[in-house]
Design a protein around this motif. Structure first.
Motif, PDB file in Angstrom:
ATOM      1  N   ASP A 198      15.214  -0.713   5.652  1.00  0.00           N
ATOM      2  CA  ASP A 198      14.523  -1.508   4.633  1.00  0.00           C
ATOM      3  C   ASP A 198      15.442  -1.719   3.438  1.00  0.00           C
ATOM      4  OD1 ASP A 198      12.122  -2.190   5.698  1.00  0.00           O
ATOM      5  OD2 ASP A 198      11.010  -0.506   4.849  1.00  0.00           O
ATOM      6  N   ASN A 219      19.132  -8.871  10.163  1.00  0.00           N
ATOM      7  CA  ASN A 219      17.743  -8.397  10.145  1.00  0.00           C
ATOM      8  C   ASN A 219      16.719  -9.518  10.140  1.00  0.00           C
ATOM      9  OD1 ASN A 219      18.797  -5.780  10.156  1.00  0.00           O
ATOM     10  ND2 ASN A 219      18.860  -5.709   7.948  1.00  0.00           N
ATOM     11  N   ASN A 220      15.927  -9.623   9.084  1.00  0.00           N
ATOM     12  CA  ASN A 220      14.804 -10.572   9.081  1.00  0.00           C
ATOM     13  C   ASN A 220      15.054 -11.746   8.140  1.00  0.00           C
ATOM     14  OD1 ASN A 220      14.393  -9.442   6.562  1.00  0.00           O
ATOM     15  ND2 ASN A 220      13.011  -7.898   7.364  1.00  0.00           N
ATOM     16  N   PHE A 221      14.041 -12.605   7.998  1.00  0.00           N
ATOM     17  CA  PHE A 221      14.192 -13.832   7.212  1.00  0.00           C
ATOM     18  C   PHE A 221      13.895 -13.638   5.730  1.00  0.00           C
ATOM     19  CE2 PHE A 221      13.139 -15.374  11.522  1.00  0.00           C
ATOM     20  CZ  PHE A 221      14.337 -16.010  11.779  1.00  0.00           C
ATOM     21  N   GLU A 222      13.365 -12.479   5.381  1.00  0.00           N
ATOM     22  CA  GLU A 222      13.029 -12.229   3.983  1.00  0.00           C
ATOM     23  C   GLU A 222      13.822 -11.035   3.453  1.00  0.00           C
ATOM     24  OE1 GLU A 222       8.496 -13.679   3.457  1.00  0.00           O
ATOM     25  OE2 GLU A 222       8.749 -11.827   4.610  1.00  0.00           O
ATOM     26  N   ARG A 225      15.451 -15.129   2.289  1.00  0.00           N
ATOM     27  CA  ARG A 225      16.850 -14.729   2.115  1.00  0.00           C
ATOM     28  C   ARG A 225      17.709 -15.779   1.395  1.00  0.00           C
ATOM     29  NH1 ARG A 225      19.378 -10.155   4.515  1.00  0.00           N
ATOM     30  NH2 ARG A 225      17.742  -8.867   5.385  1.00  0.00           N
TER      31      ARG A 225
END
Length: 176
Positions: A97, A128-131, A150
């Motif tokens: 995270d 990782n992720n889009f945010e 991001r």
């Protein structure tokens, strides 16, 4: 060798004769830095004219290759997101995270003040992720964050970095 000659000329054209020219990678991947050092080092035949040092402390990691004859250094400083984050520890940076403080840059910029060239690699931004988790308040606990796309977070971090550059890069002797 051509790079070192250009760095030497840049230093000679500068105001201070003793001033060093540094290449520093805030987000430069360590493998890229090592490859650069190999290329630059191979252009300097004398062992007495080059050195390699590594500093690891509570405030980060700094690797320094020095080319004495050219009055230049090639440095790698660990700052994966340019701004403060919970991934700043070079020994324990694989955080699931990731959280950034997009206005908090002073921790890292103190290592960049003397640099003439800054090289950044943005690969970690797109993992990782889009945010991206962004601290609402840099003094807040790590669980007090906002989710931001991001590209938006990246744009804000680059604005923070650009503002630092526009203010003279923290060095009042060097014009912006």
């Amino acid at each position: 060798m051509e790079l070192l000659v250009k760095v030497r000329r840049a230093v000679a054209a500068g105001a201070a004769a003793q001033q060093e020219a540094d290449l520093r990678g805030g987000l430069l991947n360590q493998n890229q830095w090592e490859s650069t050092v190999c290329l630059v080092s191979s252009a300097i035949p004398s062992r007495d004219q080059k050195s390699l040092a590594k500093f690891v402390g509570p405030n980060g990691s700094l690797n320094v290759f020095t080319a004495a004859e050219y009055n230049a250094t090639v440095e790698f400083y660990w700052a994966p997101f340019l701004v403060s984050s919970n991934s700043d520890d070079p020994q324990a940076h694989s955080v699931v995270d990731r959280v950034i403080a997009w206005l908090s840059i002073a921790k890292h910029t103190r290592h960049w003040r003397a640099a003439h060239f800054l090289i950044f690699n943005t690969y970690i931004w797109w993992l990782n992720n889009f945010e991206m988790k962004v601290l609402k308040n840099p003094r807040a606990l790590p669980d007090k964050y906002t989710l931001v796309d991001r590209p938006v977070a990246y744009k804000e971090v680059l604005k923070t970095w650009a503002n630092w550059v526009d203010r003279g890069g923290g060095d009042e002797r060097r014009p912006p």
